[in-house]
Motif scaffolding. Structure first.
Motif, PDB file in Angstrom:
ATOM      1  N   TYR A   1      27.658  16.131  20.475  1.00 38.33           N
ATOM      2  CA  TYR A   1      27.813  16.313  19.032  1.00 38.33           C
ATOM      3  C   TYR A   1      28.761  15.255  18.478  1.00 38.33           C
ATOM      4  N   ASP A   2      28.495  14.788  17.282  1.00 33.06           N
ATOM      5  CA  ASP A   2      29.452  13.983  16.533  1.00 33.06           C
ATOM      6  C   ASP A   2      29.183  14.169  15.058  1.00 33.06           C
ATOM      7  N   ASP A   3      30.140  13.798  14.227  1.00 29.40           N
ATOM      8  CA  ASP A   3      29.982  13.973  12.778  1.00 29.40           C
ATOM      9  C   ASP A   3      29.765  12.652  12.052  1.00 29.40           C
ATOM     10  N   ASP A   4      29.393  11.603  12.811  1.00 29.17           N
ATOM     11  CA  ASP A   4      29.068  10.296  12.226  1.00 29.17           C
ATOM     12  C   ASP A   4      30.223   9.755  11.376  1.00 29.17           C
ATOM     13  N   ALA A   5      31.450   9.977  11.847  1.00 26.38           N
ATOM     14  CA  ALA A   5      32.654   9.459  11.176  1.00 26.38           C
ATOM     15  C   ALA A   5      32.700   9.869   9.706  1.00 26.38           C
ATOM     16  N   PHE A   6      32.361  11.122   9.450  1.00 25.52           N
ATOM     17  CA  PHE A   6      32.210  11.585   8.073  1.00 25.52           C
ATOM     18  C   PHE A   6      33.493  11.424   7.256  1.00 25.52           C
ATOM     19  N   ASP A   7      34.619  11.899   7.771  1.00 28.17           N
ATOM     20  CA  ASP A   7      35.862  11.845   6.986  1.00 28.17           C
ATOM     21  C   ASP A   7      36.253  10.410   6.650  1.00 28.17           C
ATOM     22  N   ALA A   8      36.098   9.515   7.628  1.00 25.93           N
ATOM     23  CA  ALA A   8      36.458   8.115   7.385  1.00 25.93           C
ATOM     24  C   ALA A   8      35.556   7.501   6.314  1.00 25.93           C
ATOM     25  N   LYS A   9      34.288   7.864   6.319  1.00 25.14           N
ATOM     26  CA  LYS A   9      33.370   7.322   5.320  1.00 25.14           C
ATOM     27  C   LYS A   9      33.660   7.889   3.931  1.00 25.14           C
ATOM     28  N   VAL A  10      34.002   9.165   3.876  1.00 25.14           N
ATOM     29  CA  VAL A  10      34.373   9.741   2.581  1.00 25.14           C
ATOM     30  C   VAL A  10      35.607   9.035   2.026  1.00 25.14           C
ATOM     31  N   ASP A  11      36.631   8.859   2.865  1.00 23.99           N
ATOM     32  CA  ASP A  11      37.839   8.152   2.402  1.00 23.99           C
ATOM     33  C   ASP A  11      37.487   6.764   1.887  1.00 23.99           C
ATOM     34  N   LEU A  12      36.620   6.072   2.600  1.00 24.86           N
ATOM     35  CA  LEU A  12      36.219   4.727   2.194  1.00 24.86           C
ATOM     36  C   LEU A  12      35.496   4.746   0.855  1.00 24.86           C
TER      37      LEU A  12
ATOM     38  N   GLY B   1      24.437   4.470   4.888  1.00 22.54           N
ATOM     39  CA  GLY B   1      25.707   4.507   5.576  1.00 22.54           C
ATOM     40  C   GLY B   1      25.674   5.226   6.911  1.00 22.54           C
ATOM     41  N   ALA B   2      24.600   5.938   7.187  1.00 22.08           N
ATOM     42  CA  ALA B   2      24.512   6.693   8.434  1.00 22.08           C
ATOM     43  C   ALA B   2      24.418   5.764   9.633  1.00 22.08           C
ATOM     44  N   TYR B   3      24.994   6.194  10.736  1.00 19.71           N
ATOM     45  CA  TYR B   3      24.997   5.481  12.020  1.00 19.71           C
ATOM     46  C   TYR B   3      25.846   4.211  11.992  1.00 19.71           C
ATOM     47  N   LEU B   4      26.538   3.942  10.889  1.00 22.19           N
ATOM     48  CA  LEU B   4      27.436   2.800  10.814  1.00 22.19           C
ATOM     49  C   LEU B   4      28.875   3.269  10.972  1.00 22.19           C
ATOM     50  N   THR B   5      29.737   2.405  11.468  1.00 25.49           N
ATOM     51  CA  THR B   5      31.163   2.682  11.404  1.00 25.49           C
ATOM     52  C   THR B   5      31.628   2.530   9.963  1.00 25.49           C
ATOM     53  N   ALA B   6      32.764   3.115   9.658  1.00 25.43           N
ATOM     54  CA  ALA B   6      33.322   2.947   8.316  1.00 25.43           C
ATOM     55  C   ALA B   6      33.622   1.479   8.037  1.00 25.43           C
ATOM     56  N   ALA B   7      34.055   0.764   9.053  1.00 26.10           N
ATOM     57  CA  ALA B   7      34.352  -0.657   8.872  1.00 26.10           C
ATOM     58  C   ALA B   7      33.099  -1.444   8.530  1.00 26.10           C
ATOM     59  N   ARG B   8      32.009  -1.151   9.208  1.00 26.08           N
ATOM     60  CA  ARG B   8      30.760  -1.851   8.908  1.00 26.08           C
ATOM     61  C   ARG B   8      30.254  -1.473   7.514  1.00 26.08           C
ATOM     62  N   LEU B   9      30.413  -0.205   7.133  1.00 30.54           N
ATOM     63  CA  LEU B   9      29.982   0.193   5.793  1.00 30.54           C
ATOM     64  C   LEU B   9      30.803  -0.539   4.729  1.00 30.54           C
TER      65      LEU B   9
END
Length: 342
Positions: free
Chosen positions: A104-115, A40-48
Motif C-alpha cells: 500500500y502507498d498513498d502516492d505522496a498525497f500530503d506532499a502533493k497537496v502542500d505543493l 500528478g499521479a505516480y509522480l514525486t512531488a518534486a517531479r510535479l
C-alpha cells in the motif's frame, strides 16, 4: 461555483497518468485552445513541481492538475493480492519476469497537496477517492478550484457536502481507471446519462468525460448541460504524448475494450488482451497492492513490445483516433464543436 471561463475553454485535455500526459502535450493542447490537465499521479512531488513550472514557462493559459486521493487500505487487500500473485506466477515466469511485492502507498498525497497549495494552479481535480474537507478548504483558500470525479449520480451528495467547485462526470465509456470514490466493479451510466443525472441533482458545473473523440461528441454533451468535455484517448497517438509504442500501435490495430481489475486491482477500461481475458474475472479489488504486484510485468511488456503484457488503456471510441499533432487536433475539435453548436 466555478470561476473559470468554460465558454472560452469548453474542451479539456484529460489527465492520463503513467506516461501519456507530458508537458509538451499539455502545452500543445493549450495552444490549440484547450484547457489542459497535468497528471500528478505516480509522480514525486518534486517531479510535479518541475512539470508545473515547465508548463507555466510554455504557456500562460489556465490549466489543471489531477491527483489520486488515497484509496482505502482494507485488511483483506494484501492477502487477496498475494492470492492473485499465485495465479499470475506462471504467466510472469513464462515472460521471464519476477512479480513485484504487493503493498500500500498513498502516492505522496500530503506532499502533493502542500505543493499544490503553494503553486496554486487554477484547478485541482481528484480521482480514486475524495480529499479530506480540510484539503479542499486549503486549496480553495489558495485560490484553487477543487473538482472531484464521479461515476454514479448518488455520489453527488458527498461532493456537495465537501464544498467542491465542480464535478467530473466520468461515463462508462472512459478509458483508463474508474475515477469515482467507490469502485463497485459493476457497469455504470454512459456519459450522457451521467451528465444529465448530475445536472438534475446539483447546481455544480459538470465536466463530461468518457469515450469522446470528436467535437460533435462534445456538442451533444453541452446540449445536456456539460460546461466542458474532456478528451483523453483521442490524444494518445499525438506525437507529443508519452504513450508507449506498443500502446500506440494497439490502439488502431485491436478492437474491443473491457473494464477489468486485472492490471492494478482497480476497475479500468483497456483494450482486450490475453491478460484481460485470462485474469479479468479473478483479479481482486486491491489497489494499489495489485498495481505494485504487476508493475514489473507491465514494464517488461512495454520494453519488449509484448502487447499481451501491457495495460492498453483505451476508451470505447479508440478506433476513431486521428493521427494529428496535438495543437492541430485541438483546433479540429473546436471547429467541430462550433459546427455542432450551430
Amino acid at each position: 461555483m466555478t470561476r473559470l471561463d468554460w465558454s472560452a475553454h469548453p474542451l479539456v485535455l484529460a489527465p492520463m497518468a503513467g506516461g501519456p500526459t507530458t508537458v509538451a502535450l499539455a502545452a500543445a493542447a493549450a495552444r490549440g485552445g484547450m484547457f489542459p490537465f497535468l497528471a500528478g499521479a505516480y509522480l514525486t512531488a518534486a517531479r510535479l513541481r518541475e512539470d508545473v513550472a515547465a508548463l507555466r514557462a510554455a504557456t500562460a493559459a489556465p490549466f489543471g492538475v489531477n491527483v489520486f486521493a488515497p484509496s482505502p487500505n482494507l485488511p483483506t487487500m494484501h492477502a487477496d493480492a498475494l492470492a492473485y500473485a499465485e495465479l499470475l506466477a506462471p504467466w510472469a515466469a513464462a515472460a521471464g519476469v519476477e512479480l513485484g511485492e504487493p503493498r500500500y502507498d498513498d502516492d505522496a498525497f500530503d506532499a502533493k497537496v502542500d505543493l499544490l497549495v503553494e503553486l496554486a494552479p487554477p484547478l485541482v481535480s481528484f480521482a480514486f477517492a475524495w480529499p479530506p474537507a480540510e484539503v479542499v478548504a486549503r486549496l480553495q483558500a489558495a485560490g484553487v478550484e477543487v473538482w472531484v470525479t464521479l461515476n454514479d449520480p448518488d455520489e453527488v451528495a458527498w461532493a456537495q457536502e465537501l464544498g467542491v467547485d465542480g464535478l467530473v462526470a466520468q461515463g462508462w465509456e472512459a478509458g483508463g481507471h474508474r475515477g469515482g470514490p467507490v469502485d463497485t466493479g459493476a457497469e455504470q451510466l454512459a456519459v450522457r446519462e451521467l451528465v444529465s443525472a448530475l445536472r438534475d441533482r446539483s447546481p455544480l458545473p459538470v465536466m463530461a468525460a468518457g469515450g469522446l473523440m470528436t467535437g460533435g461528441d462534445a456538442a451533444q454533451l453541452r446540449a445536456v448541460g456539460a460546461v466542458a468535455s474532456a478528451f483523453g484517448t483521442a490524444f494518445l497517438d499525438c506525437v507529443e504524448a508519452g504513450t508507449a509504442g506498443v500502446h500506440r500501435y494497439a490502439l488502431t490495430h485491436r478492437s474491443g475494450t473491457r473494464v477489468t481489475r486485472a492490471f492494478t486491482g482497480r476497475s479500468a477500461r483497456a483494450l482486450s488482451t490475453t491478460w484481460t481475458e485470462r485474469f479479468g474475472d479473478v483479479a481482486p479489488a486491491a489497489y494499489p497492492h495489485v498495481h505494485h504486484l504487476t508493475a514489473p510485468l507491465r514494464a517488461h511488456g512495454k520494453a519488449t513490445g509484448e502487447a499481451e503484457l501491457v495495460h492498453l488503456w483505451a476508451g470505447t471510441g479508440h478506433a476513431g483516433i486521428r493521427p494529428m499533432a496535438a495543437t492541430e487536433l485541438a483546433r479540429t475539435l473546436r471547429a467541430e464543436l462550433d459546427a455542432g453548436n450551430g
